[in-house]
Write an enzyme that holds these catalytic residues in place. Structure first.
Site, mmCIF file in Angstrom:
data_model
loop_
_atom_site.group_PDB
_atom_site.id
_atom_site.type_symbol
_atom_site.label_atom_id
_atom_site.label_comp_id
_atom_site.label_asym_id
_atom_site.label_seq_id
_atom_site.Cartn_x
_atom_site.Cartn_y
_atom_site.Cartn_z
ATOM 1 N N GLN A 1 97.582 -12.250 86.254
ATOM 2 C CA GLN A 1 96.147 -12.444 85.998
ATOM 3 C C GLN A 1 95.945 -12.598 84.503
ATOM 4 O O GLN A 1 96.168 -11.680 83.728
ATOM 5 C CB GLN A 1 95.350 -11.249 86.531
ATOM 6 C CG GLN A 1 93.849 -11.356 86.272
ATOM 7 C CD GLN A 1 93.367 -10.314 85.295
ATOM 8 O OE1 GLN A 1 93.820 -9.169 85.331
ATOM 9 N NE2 GLN A 1 92.450 -10.690 84.409
ATOM 10 N N THR B 1 90.476 -14.578 86.641
ATOM 11 C CA THR B 1 89.362 -13.793 87.178
ATOM 12 C C THR B 1 88.090 -14.315 86.529
ATOM 13 O O THR B 1 87.865 -14.127 85.332
ATOM 14 C CB THR B 1 89.591 -12.294 86.896
ATOM 15 O OG1 THR B 1 90.814 -11.925 87.542
ATOM 16 C CG2 THR B 1 88.464 -11.453 87.445
ATOM 17 N N HIS C 1 85.085 -8.340 93.260
ATOM 18 C CA HIS C 1 85.734 -7.433 92.308
ATOM 19 C C HIS C 1 85.683 -5.989 92.817
ATOM 20 O O HIS C 1 85.603 -5.036 92.048
ATOM 21 C CB HIS C 1 85.043 -7.553 90.941
ATOM 22 C CG HIS C 1 85.983 -7.437 89.780
ATOM 23 N ND1 HIS C 1 86.322 -8.491 88.979
ATOM 24 C CD2 HIS C 1 86.652 -6.376 89.281
ATOM 25 C CE1 HIS C 1 87.159 -8.095 88.030
ATOM 26 N NE2 HIS C 1 87.378 -6.803 88.203
HETATM 27 C C1 LIG Z 1 91.283 0.522 88.951
HETATM 28 C C2 LIG Z 1 90.996 -0.940 89.075
HETATM 29 C C3 LIG Z 1 91.306 -1.786 88.036
HETATM 30 C C4 LIG Z 1 91.065 -3.165 88.159
HETATM 31 N N1 LIG Z 1 91.427 -3.983 87.138
HETATM 32 C C5 LIG Z 1 91.295 -5.325 87.293
HETATM 33 C C6 LIG Z 1 91.782 -6.202 86.297
HETATM 34 O O1 LIG Z 1 92.319 -5.764 85.293
HETATM 35 N N2 LIG Z 1 91.635 -7.537 86.517
HETATM 36 C C7 LIG Z 1 91.048 -8.045 87.639
HETATM 37 O O2 LIG Z 1 90.954 -9.261 87.802
HETATM 38 N N3 LIG Z 1 90.582 -7.222 88.595
HETATM 39 C C8 LIG Z 1 90.700 -5.888 88.459
HETATM 40 N N4 LIG Z 1 90.260 -5.050 89.443
HETATM 41 C C9 LIG Z 1 89.685 -5.627 90.659
HETATM 42 C C10 LIG Z 1 90.799 -5.891 91.686
HETATM 43 O O3 LIG Z 1 91.653 -6.909 91.283
HETATM 44 C C11 LIG Z 1 90.214 -6.264 93.060
HETATM 45 O O4 LIG Z 1 89.377 -7.377 92.919
HETATM 46 C C12 LIG Z 1 89.445 -5.127 93.710
HETATM 47 O O5 LIG Z 1 90.056 -3.890 93.452
HETATM 48 C C13 LIG Z 1 89.396 -5.359 95.208
HETATM 49 O O6 LIG Z 1 88.617 -4.409 95.845
HETATM 50 P P1 LIG Z 1 89.216 -3.080 96.553
HETATM 51 O O7 LIG Z 1 89.517 -2.142 95.445
HETATM 52 O O8 LIG Z 1 88.081 -2.656 97.400
HETATM 53 O O9 LIG Z 1 90.449 -3.485 97.303
HETATM 54 C C14 LIG Z 1 90.479 -3.686 89.343
HETATM 55 C C15 LIG Z 1 90.167 -2.813 90.384
HETATM 56 C C16 LIG Z 1 90.416 -1.455 90.267
HETATM 57 C C17 LIG Z 1 90.072 -0.553 91.421
#
Ligand SMILES: Cc1cc2nc3c(=O)[nH]c(=O)nc-3n(C[C@H](O)[C@H](O)[C@H](O)COP(=O)(O)O)c2cc1C
Length: 405
Positions: free
Chosen positions: A133, A161, A292
């Site tokens: 990413q 993203t 997200h």
């Molecule tokens: C702790 C945490 C950190 C995340 N960091 C990023 C990130 O750095 N980049 C990104 O594109 N999405 C990030 N996300 C979003 C995830 O890629 C994803 O879209 C999301 O967690 C999906 O939903 P779920 O947690 O219900 O499975 C993060 C999510 C969490 C929970």
């Protein structure tokens, strides 16, 4: 120890509760996330329960085929790990532990831009293809050396993203005023300060094992070797959101990225048919329908509710993946039946990692595999490839209108 903890994980709730006991609140709440009132986060999970799958009875398949492909890469089940930055703050295994767990499970890790391990170390440990990413450390051009490193590491696709145009508000975190990394209200993540340490100290001291590991790992855990300052030195995790939000991903970047990357581009964060078409026009190879995980715009729709229209509009032209709210194997089948090629899990593995590091992620992926397999058997479906909308119950209102009732 980690193995024993990991064995206690039989579902998402177990991982959440184990993580809650093992890490301080300031760390736990980062994983839990949710912005503003938390409406999107709640509804996104609940929405899966409204997608009912209707079993075909009287069938028996000795073995079910869980395999599929994403961008031509064969994976053992339709579950990838979503990029989740900063997870090494909860356990020192961090992104590299995820690499090993994902390799053992035969699927794909999407490494976050904010990884605390360099892509070279991750590529060395990977058993299969990895996606990365990509975020820009302040400007689009600043990403050029990163692209060279990704190419050298044979990264199979970059993931953009596109749903982070501005910082979010994490009210829960502000209330605690994170003293270890607190202060940056715009990003919900700031530089270290001892100003409010007394507020969180009692809770942090109740987690001596976490504190010991964190103190030992601190120097590396707080660095982001794939997001560098102009002088080439890695940023601190609390610097990164400021840099990223100062130059978010926009559609106009994609032609430049095509020229400089010359490989597959996945666009993550799509919630409308219009944007899905835009991604296709921009030359994306795949899109991720995602809100997200409710961590950006509160009030956005649950991703599973917008999935069918997006699949109908662009499913013939790009691969459509989904994330947000996936908590168990049946959710994976629901998304696949509605047209997703595969799903990404975020919190599912992030909590398990906080609870038991790599062993926790291995366990969670095993649980997904077992659940998907069992659910396919109960559904009377021999393979992931056969799953389609004929297994999804029509909404009652639609049924009434088609029967004239
Ligand atoms: C702790 C945490 C950190 C995340 N960091 C990023 C990130 O750095 N980049 C990104 O594109 N999405 C990030 N996300 C979003 C995830 O890629 C994803 O879209 C999301 O967690 C999906 O939903 P779920 O947690 O219900 O499975 C993060 C999510 C969490 C929970």
């Amino acid at each position: 120890m980690s193995q024993r903890t990991a064995r206690k994980i039989d579902n998402h709730g177990d991982a959440v509760e184990l993580a809650r006991r093992r890490v301080p609140k300031i760390v736990f709440h980062r994983l839990e996330g949710g912005t503003f009132a938390g409406q999107t986060q709640r509804e996104t999970v609940d929405a899966f329960e409204h997608v009912r799958l209707v079993p075909r009875v009287g069938t028996h398949f000795e073995r079910r085929d869980l395999g599929t492909t994403v961008l031509g890469h064969r994976i053992s089940m339709p579950v990838l790990t979503a990029p989740a930055g900063g997870i090494r703050l909860s356990h020192p295994d961090g992104e590299l532990g995820v690499t090993r767990a994902v390799g053992a499970a035969g699927t794909i890790q999407i490494v976050p831009a904010m990884t605390s391990f360099p892509i070279e170390a991750i590529a060395d440990a990977a058993a299969g293809p990895i996606f990365f990413q990509l975020s820009y450390p302040g400007s689009l051009e600043a990403v050029e050396p990163v692209l060279e490193r990704l190419k050298a590491a044979k990264v199979a696709a970059i993931v953009l993203t596109i749903d982070m145009p501005a910082g979010y508000r994490r009210e829960r975190l502000y209330r605690e005023r994170d003293a270890l990394h607190g202060g940056n209200k715009a990003a919900g993540w700031g530089g270290p300060t001892l100003r409010n340490f007394h507020r969180i100290a009692p809770d942090v001291l109740r987690h001596p094992r976490w504190l010991y590991r964190y103190a030992r790992d601190y120097r590396d855990a707080v660095r982001t070797p794939m997001l560098c300052r102009p002088d080439g030195s890695p940023m601190y995790v609390w610097e990164a959101p400021g840099a990223l939000f100062s130059r978010p991903v926009v559609w106009a970047d994609i032609p430049w990225l095509h020229d400089h990357w010359q490989g597959s581009i996945v666009v993550k964060g799509i919630l409308s048919v219009e944007d899905a078409r835009r991604a296709v026009d921009a030359g994306a190879s795949a899109i991720v329908v995602s809100n997200h995980g409710g961590n950006m715009f509160d009030g956005a729709p649950p991703s599973v509710t917008v999935l069918p229209d997006i699949v109908d509009a662009v499913g013939g032209q790009v691969e459509v993946l989904l994330d947000s709210g996936v908590r168990r194997g049946t959710d994976v089948l629901r998304a696949v039946a509605l047209g997703a090629r595969a799903v990404l899990i975020g919190r599912s593995y992030a909590f398990a990692h906080a609870a038991a590091g790599e062993a926790g992620v291995r366990r969670v992926l095993e649980v997904y595999r077992t659940d998907i397999d069992r659910a396919l058997a109960l559904l009377g479906c021999g393979s992931i490839a056969e799953l389609d909308r004929s297994y999804v119950q029509q909404r009652r209102t639609e049924m009434l209108s088609t029967t004239g009732g």
